[in-house]
Every structure is written in C-alpha cells, then in structure tokens.
Design a protein around this motif. Structure first.
Motif, short mmCIF file in Angstrom:
data_model
loop_
_atom_site.label_atom_id
_atom_site.label_comp_id
_atom_site.label_asym_id
_atom_site.label_seq_id
_atom_site.Cartn_x
_atom_site.Cartn_y
_atom_site.Cartn_z
N ILE A 128 0.83 -1.21 0.00
CA ILE A 128 0.00 0.00 0.00
C ILE A 128 0.87 1.26 0.00
CG2 ILE A 128 -1.93 -1.19 1.09
CD1 ILE A 128 -1.19 0.32 3.69
N ALA A 129 2.16 1.12 0.29
CA ALA A 129 3.06 2.27 0.20
C ALA A 129 3.16 2.78 -1.23
CB ALA A 129 4.44 1.89 0.73
N ASP A 130 2.78 1.97 -2.21
CA ASP A 130 2.73 2.45 -3.60
C ASP A 130 1.75 3.60 -3.73
OD1 ASP A 130 4.52 0.46 -4.17
OD2 ASP A 130 3.16 -0.72 -5.43
N PHE A 131 0.74 3.62 -2.87
CA PHE A 131 -0.29 4.66 -2.90
C PHE A 131 -0.12 5.66 -1.76
CE2 PHE A 131 -2.06 0.93 -4.97
CZ PHE A 131 -2.59 1.47 -6.13
N ILE A 132 0.33 5.18 -0.61
CA ILE A 132 0.50 6.04 0.57
C ILE A 132 1.94 5.84 1.06
CG2 ILE A 132 -0.47 6.73 2.79
CD1 ILE A 132 -2.92 4.96 2.09
N PRO A 133 2.88 6.68 0.62
CA PRO A 133 4.30 6.48 0.92
C PRO A 133 4.63 6.39 2.39
CG PRO A 133 4.03 8.09 -0.83
CD PRO A 133 2.65 7.83 -0.30
N GLY A 134 3.81 6.98 3.25
CA GLY A 134 4.08 6.94 4.68
C GLY A 134 4.13 5.54 5.26
N PHE A 135 3.57 4.55 4.54
CA PHE A 135 3.57 3.18 5.03
C PHE A 135 4.81 2.39 4.59
CE2 PHE A 135 -0.89 4.22 5.62
CZ PHE A 135 -1.18 3.60 6.83
N ALA A 136 5.79 3.08 4.03
CA ALA A 136 6.97 2.38 3.50
C ALA A 136 7.90 1.84 4.59
CB ALA A 136 7.75 3.31 2.58
N ASN A 137 7.95 2.50 5.72
CA ASN A 137 8.92 2.11 6.76
C ASN A 137 8.22 2.05 8.11
OD1 ASN A 137 11.53 2.16 5.17
ND2 ASN A 137 10.79 4.24 4.80
N MET A 138 7.36 1.06 8.27
CA MET A 138 6.57 0.96 9.49
C MET A 138 7.38 0.32 10.63
SD MET A 138 3.72 2.36 8.78
CE MET A 138 2.63 1.86 10.13
N MET A 139 7.04 0.74 11.85
CA MET A 139 7.61 0.15 13.05
C MET A 139 6.54 -0.69 13.73
SD MET A 139 10.72 1.21 12.96
CE MET A 139 11.38 0.89 14.60
N VAL A 140 6.99 -1.70 14.49
CA VAL A 140 6.09 -2.67 15.11
C VAL A 140 6.40 -2.79 16.59
CG1 VAL A 140 5.20 -5.04 15.01
CG2 VAL A 140 6.12 -3.96 12.93
N GLN A 141 5.37 -2.87 17.41
CA GLN A 141 5.58 -3.09 18.83
C GLN A 141 6.13 -4.49 19.09
OE1 GLN A 141 1.60 -2.12 20.47
NE2 GLN A 141 2.64 -0.51 21.62
N LYS A 142 7.15 -4.58 19.88
CA LYS A 142 7.67 -5.89 20.27
C LYS A 142 6.73 -6.57 21.26
CE LYS A 142 12.53 -4.43 19.89
NZ LYS A 142 13.79 -4.25 20.66
#
Length: 444
Positions: A128-142
């Motif tokens: 979906i980062a192809d449409f919304i670039p902000g989702f290109a480098n997501m962080m995840v809760q451990k």
C-alpha cells in the motif's frame, strides 16, 4: 453512573468485536439448494425456528425489534419481522427499516477492493506504500499493547499489502480492541473508525472524535506503530477503513461515490449509505446499550448521529442499510456477481473475494478462530472451511448478521439493534436456526 462506567469499561474492548461472535455450528449452514416447492408456505411456517427466535426476543423485550430475511440463490426473500423501531414506539419494522450494520460494511468494502484488483487498478500483494508512501517504513511493537517507546519498537519485516488489509493481517490496531498507550495514541490522533452516538458518554466509552477525511485517517495511521508484524496473524483492525482510501487513490474517485456507483446502484440497494436523510427518520431504528440486560437508549432516530454528515466514509463500520438492501448484496454474491440480469462484479472477482486470502506468512496459530473452530478469511469476511465450505459473511456490532453459502445459495440476514453484540447469543444462534429450519424444509 459508576456502575455504568464500570460496565462500559469492561465491554469496550469487545463492543465492536461482536463481529467475531460465531459459533462452531455455522458448518450446519452447508445445505443443498432448495426446489421451488419451498416457496408455497408462509415465511413463518417455512422457517419456524427463526420465526420463534425473532418473536421471542421481541416479546421478552430483549430487543425492540428484529428482522430476518432468508432466501435461496436468486429467488425472492422471506421476511420475518417483529417489534417496533424503538422501545415504546409504534413504528412497525419490515424489509425497508433502516439499521446500523456496523462491521457488515466490511464485506462491501472488501468486494470494492477486489473489483479494483479485477480491473487491474490494484494487485492483491501490492504494497500500500505504492499509494501512501508513509507506510513504507513501518515500526512494530515488540510487546503487544506495550509502551510506544524506542526499546519496544522494531522495523516491519515486510510491507503491508492489499491482501493484509483485506484479511486483518496488516498488524494495524483498533481503538476498540487495543489497550494502554497505543489505544490512547489512536484516540488522541482522531483514528476513530466509526460513530456511535451524539451522547457525551458514548464518546467516553467508545473513544474520541475522528479526523475529518480518509486521507487524514490514512496519514495518521502511517505514523502509528503496528501491533503485530504484517502478515503474521489475524487481528481485528481498522484495515478496511484504510482500504477505503487506497480505493480512492487507485480509482481517482471518492470512496463513497465508488460504492454508490459500482455496488449500491446496480444492486438496487436504494437505502444504503453513510448517512440517514431527515425524511427517512420514520424508517430508522433506535440503538440500545444493554446494561445488565436493561436497554439504555444509545442512539435514537430523531437525534441520531447518523443524521449528520460523517467525518469520512467509514469503510469498516459506517453503513446504514435495510434487510431488503443487504439481501440484495447477498443475492448478488449468490449470483456470482450478477443480480436481476445486471452484472455488478465479475465471477472471478466474487470467487476471489469469498475465498481464503490469508497470506502464506501467517503464523501457525495466527488465523481466525471462534467457538473452538478455525475459519479462513476473505475480503472483509470469514470463509467457511471443511463442511462449511462456501460460507461467506460477517457480523455487526449491534447484533446484525449477514451470510451466504455460495455453494448452495442459502442467504441469511438478521438485523436488530443492541450493544454489545455478545450480550445476547443472537449472532451464534441465528445461523444454527437457519440451518435447522432449512434442513427440515428440504426433508419435507
């Protein structure tokens, strides 16, 4: 007031998760297609278990009203209805009564996305980062629902895809599911995916005021950490709401306009939308919060939040519809994308939307299960497996249910209005009663 606050706190986590209240007996909905002889008797005679169920709930004042529609294939629907639009009111209910369907919105949004896939505007495994670039480098809760601090965050191991959004495997959160700092962050940033009531207490229970557009909603989500690694487990979330904005970007058309032009109008769903017009208040039901089994008015027709323009079209839980309209949607699915000679979606699109779309990266214990039974998941709805093969559909936070067995053409839809949905055993019992009635019907 204190008791109400305690009860509300206990139920908030599950109030919209009523969608997942599905018993193992759903497999009994796998029934052969009926002959034309079934249409000779009155609806209550054909479906005695459902009829008694509906009438008992109203007679015992568990709910103000209840309407069930049942049918096979492309045939007309039987309607079983009881009660009035509000407790103490005099407006009878029927197939054209308006109900809040909440998460029964999700399969509609899911089909819309799959139609875009079918037309080459999206790909199932497209980031979906192809449409919304902000989702290109997501962080995840451990640690799930842990602190939002650097030591509790790690990079996502894979991008979020369209498939992940369709199947609730993106790792996104939900303000009515999460607890602690992540829930607080969702609410503080207006990442609220629905509307319940204009009452101040409702905002306290259900949390926050939403941002004013789908674009803002998507941008805010891209700044939030994920609660799970993408593609690893089913976790009920705002993914179908986010998918609404992906559809907008892929089509160049407002999400609500796309639904109206591509699904509602061709299906003949003339009363389905994200808002109730003032002239339709006389068809609109009241919604109630069951407090110790006692119905407390939560959203009444004349003062409903649905009379106002919503902050944005909530693709996960925002629609109001009627029993007749939602049966039209199920009829179209039963016709593999066609209804009354009108092609709404291609057969391949419907087959894809109603198939098990879980990613192959799913953890061994990461699927969707309830009532001790595991199910697949398609475009915004559960997918039956084993002896429930062909089953597709979902449920709503106010006790509603919408299912179709595509293998045999059995459509069953129930509408009522109470919250939390799991307070009553409606969503688990309705499919079982439909199956039992259908079995008796066919045996006779």
């Amino acid at each position: 007031m204190r008791d109400f606050q305690i009860s509300a706190s206990m139920n908030r986590r599950t109030v919209l998760r009523g969608s997942a209240m599905l018993g193992a007996g759903l497999a009994a909905s796998s029934l052969p297609f009926a002959s034309a002889a079934w249409a000779q008797d009155a609806a209550g005679t054909r479906w005695p278990g459902v009829s008694q169920f509906v009438r008992n709930h109203v007679a015992q004042e568990r709910v103000a009203c209840m309407v069930a529609t049942l049918g096979f294939g492309q045939g007309s629907a039987d309607t079983i209805a009881a009660g009035t639009r509000t407790f103490g009111g005099n407006g009878t209910v029927g197939p054209d009564t308006l109900f809040r369907i909440y998460s029964m919105t999700k399969p509609i949004t899911g089909l819309a996305a799959v139609m875009c896939i079918d037309e080459g505007l999206l790909s199932l495994d497209q980031p979906i980062a192809d449409f919304i670039p902000g989702f290109a480098n997501m962080m995840v809760q451990k640690t799930y629902d842990g602190p939002i601090t650097r030591d509790n965050l790690e990079p996502a191991v894979r991008p979020i895809t369209v498939r992940h959004l369709l199947t609730h495997t993106a790792g996104l959160g939900y303000s009515i599911i999460q607890e602690g700092p992540i829930r607080e962050a969702y609410i503080a940033n207006g990442l609220v995916p629905g509307q319940i009531s204009n009452l101040p207490i409702a905002r306290e229970i259900f949390g926050g005021t939403p941002v004013r557009s789908l674009a803002q909603f998507a941008e805010g989500l891209s700044r939030m950490p994920l609660v799970y690694q993408p593609g690893t487990r089913w976790s009920y979330s705002v993914s179908l709401d986010l998918l609404g904005h992906v559809i907008e970007l892929a089509t160049g058309q407002a999400f609500d306009s796309f639904l109206e032009q591509r699904i509602f109008a061709p299906c003949g769903m003339t009363s389905t939308g994200f808002r109730v017009a003032r002239e339709d208040v006389g068809r609109f039901t009241g919604n109630y919060f069951l407090l110790g089994g006692f119905p407390v008015p939560l959203d009444l027709p004349n003062s409903s939040v649905y009379l106002q323009q919503p902050a944005f079209p909530f693709g996960g839980a925002g629609l109001v519809s009627t029993p007749r309209d939602y049966d039209r949607f199920l009829t179209m699915l039963a016709g593999w994308g066609e209804i009354d000679g009108t092609r709404v979606a291609s057969e391949p699109a419907v087959r894809l939307a109603t198939s098990n779309l879980f990613p192959d990266t799913l953890a061994s214990n990461g699927g969707f299960s309830t009532g001790g039974r595991s199910f697949g998941y398609g475009a915004g709805g559960l997918v039956g497996t084993g002896d429930a093969q062909g089953l597709f559909g979902w449920f709503g936070a106010a006790g509603t249910a919408g299912l179709v067995n595509l293998k045999y053409g059995l459509r069953h839809n129930l509408m009522t209005q109470y919250m939390p949905a799991e307070t009553l055993d409606v969503q688990t019992q309705f499919p079982l009663l439909v199956a039992a009635d259908a079995a008796r019907l066919l045996a006779g």
